[in-house]
Write an enzyme that holds these catalytic residues in place. Structure first.
Site, PDB file in Angstrom:
ATOM      1  N   HIS A 185      39.889  34.816  40.780  1.00  0.00           N
ATOM      2  CA  HIS A 185      39.759  34.718  42.241  1.00  0.00           C
ATOM      3  C   HIS A 185      41.115  34.474  42.896  1.00  0.00           C
ATOM      4  O   HIS A 185      41.418  35.020  43.941  1.00  0.00           O
ATOM      5  CB  HIS A 185      38.851  33.538  42.609  1.00  0.00           C
ATOM      6  CG  HIS A 185      37.457  33.725  42.125  1.00  0.00           C
ATOM      7  ND1 HIS A 185      36.607  32.699  41.860  1.00  0.00           N
ATOM      8  CD2 HIS A 185      36.779  34.843  41.849  1.00  0.00           C
ATOM      9  CE1 HIS A 185      35.469  33.172  41.448  1.00  0.00           C
ATOM     10  NE2 HIS A 185      35.551  34.477  41.430  1.00  0.00           N
ATOM     11  N   CYS A 480      43.492  52.782  40.570  1.00  0.00           N
ATOM     12  CA  CYS A 480      43.015  51.845  41.593  1.00  0.00           C
ATOM     13  C   CYS A 480      42.838  50.431  41.037  1.00  0.00           C
ATOM     14  O   CYS A 480      42.324  49.565  41.727  1.00  0.00           O
ATOM     15  CB  CYS A 480      41.719  52.335  42.224  1.00  0.00           C
ATOM     16  SG  CYS A 480      40.341  52.397  41.078  1.00  0.00           S
TER      17      CYS A 480
END
Ligand code: PEP
Ligand code: MG
Length: 551
Positions: A185, A480
């Site tokens: 995160h 990506c």
């Protein structure tokens, strides 16, 4: 020479500021005095959990992109009835209320940690829930970001979602964590905020509160107490970055490399446009499905997709169909528990149990395309075989979508790219999962973070194989995964023959500047240097030399 400690580069950029450690969590003890009335204490605990869950939910509704998803999931953890039951058991057994919360949370967090992978990541979120509930019960401030009149680098053992989403990038100019991995995160949110981050840095514990550091989120180094000369160098570098080029991505000799954005919401799409993205290379559609008890209707999806397409004007967008399962669980799918979810029913494999969800999504994408006139490509996540690529291409065509691709994030697809390429129009390499499966290393594990270093030569070799197979079919290749946002590695990707790079919007400027400073020949030389290097460290050093940068 300035002393330095090393961690894993998690978000690019350089910060020069003093370190401040995250405020400590409140401590409870079994010897604290228990409340006199059990029912009153249980009601207090229930109210504290409800308040904390409500705060997370309120933060989620104000946040966007990955931050909103993470907070929403943490709010669900705080509302888990099993957790509260365990707290009630502790209080009824005569335990002090706040300590009963600490114990119940420790019990569940240990169980989650033992499961490993994505579940272990939830354990730190659960501990954060526990600390906030305890603070609420004790009437003290929750653990959080220290106050400071001047900008600082925030250091912590690990950062929970609730710590990071309230960060003000004008005040917190860098993140440093002892634990965490490059896809944690902390890394995702740091990139979203555009601040540098170094994670998995055990040496950080040596850095005392208030010590000035140079934190380099591109190389993963933290220099402690830099001398005057080094400070000047960093300030000069930052001034040069402020003059960074704008406009389309290209190398110094004019080789065009479209720079695209990874988005998950309308707000992300607007930010991408503002920061000069030439389109969207990865639209993660999971956000629409998160936290729901049933799938969103075709109408609902169409409206939301259309809003994002419209925000991009005439820029093209690549929509990824639902990538549920593993690290992105969706309750309404009612999937059975799996021993090893990262290797389970996820991504396109969901078609076997929920084909209708995929077909409805394709229909909605097509309807949104028709209503906005947007240039839309679709791609499927987690494709391993020719059959799967063929299936997806056929279903997308039936839905009226003509430009179809797949994510290459499983080694089987990379090895057979010449065959899979015959089925689709483009590949988008997802280096986050590709590294996970290539090295057999959980992408959430901080202790395995070194295997997720983009400089690992095996990753470049796999990307080279994908490009080779694609070229045979005239298939376009983009990247990506997080590696595309690493300014120097982005040059290597271009040298390997990758045509487009897609990344968090705030990473665009760094990559644009890096490309503008090198020629295509230098990119190719850097790619060769990585392919022929023995270790990740040697690869990074050799590539930097080839790119004309001091290492
Ligand atoms: C990847 O795996 O590299 C990727 C871009 O997809 P996600 O991170 O959403 O799994
Ligand atoms: Mg992936």
């Amino acid at each position: 020479m300035t002393r330095e400690v090393r961690g894993v580069a998690a978000a690019p950029g350089v910060a020069l500021a003093a370190v401040k450690w995250l405020a400590a969590a409140p401590v409870t003890s079994p010897d604290d005095t228990p409340g006199s009335d059990v029912d009153v204490e249980i009601a207090r605990a229930e109210a504290a959990f409800e308040t904390v869950a409500g705060r997370y939910a309120a933060q989620a509704s104000e946040a966007t992109g990955p931050a909103a998803d993470i907070l929403f999931m943490t709010s669900a953890l705080a509302a888990d009835p099993a957790l509260l039951d365990q707290v009630r058991v502790g209080i009824r057994a005569g335990g002090p209320t706040a300590h009963s919360v600490t114990e119940a949370v420790a019990h569940f967090a240990e169980q989650l940690a033992a499961l490993g992978g994505m579940m272990a990541e939830r354990a730190s979120d659960l501990r954060d829930v526990g600390q906030r509930v305890v603070a609420e019960l004790l009437g003290v401030d929750p653990p959080g970001i220290p106050e400071s009149a001047t900008p600082f680098v925030l250091a912590a053992q690990d950062l929970a979602p609730a710590d990071t989403v309230t960060l003000d990038p004008a005040r917190v100019v860098g993140l440093l964590t002892v634990a965490g991995g490059p896809t944690s995160h902390t890394a995702i949110l740091a990139k979203a905020l555009g601040i540098p981050a170094v994670v998995a840095c055990p040496g950080a514990v040596e850095i005392a509160e208030g010590t000035e550091v140079v934190l380099d989120g591109t190389s993963g180094t933290v220099e402690i107490a830099p001398d005057a000369k080094r400070r000047e160098e960093v300030l000069a570098l930052r001034a040069r970055q402020a003059d960074a080029p704008s406009g389309p991505g290209r190398t110094a000799d004019g080789h065009a490399v479209p720079l695209l954005a990874n988005v998950g919401s309308v707000a992300d799409a607007r930010l991408a446009v503002e920061l000069g993205a030439e389109g969207v290379g990865l639209f993660r559609t999971e956000f629409l499905f998160l936290g729901r008890n049933s799938a969103p209707s075709i109408e609902d999806q169409t409206q939301q997709y259309a809003e994002i397409f419209a925000a991009l004007g005439d820029r093209p967008i690549t929509v990824r169909t639902l990538d549920a399962g593993s690290d992105k669980p969706l309750p309404f799918l009612n999937l059975p528990d799996e021993e090893n979810p990262a290797l389970g029913v996820r991504g396109l494999r969901l078609r076997n149990v929920h084909e209708g969800t995929l077909l409805d999504q394709l229909t909605a994408i097509r309807l949104a395309q028709q209503s906005t006139g947007a240039t839309v490509k679709v791609m499927a996540p987690m494709v391993a075989t020719v059959e799967e690529a063929r299936y997806f291409a056929a279903k997308a065509r039936e839905a009226g979508l003509d430009t179809r691709g797949i994510m290459v994030e499983i080694p089987a697809a990379a090895i057979r790219s010449a065959y899979l390429g015959a089925e689709v129009d483009f590949f988008s390499i997802g280096t986050n999962d590709l590294s996970q499966y290539l090295f057999g290393a959980d992408r959430m594990s901080s202790s395995l973070a070194a295997l997720h270093d983009p400089w690992q030569p095996a990753l470049a070799a796999t990307i080279a194989a994908v490009v080779h197979g694609a070229t045979a079919n005239g298939v376009k290749v983009g990247v990506c995964g997080e590696s595309a946002s690493h300014p120097e590695f982005a040059c290597v990707l271009v040298g390997l023959g990758v045509e487009t790079l897609s990344m968090a919007p705030r990473s665009l400027a760094g990559v644009r500047a890096a490309l503008a400073g090198v020629t295509l020949a230098q990119c190719r030389a850097a790619a060769d240097a990585v392919l022929t290097a023995g270790t990740a460290e040697e690869a990074a050093r050799a590539a930097r030399t080839a790119l004309g940068r001091a290492s």
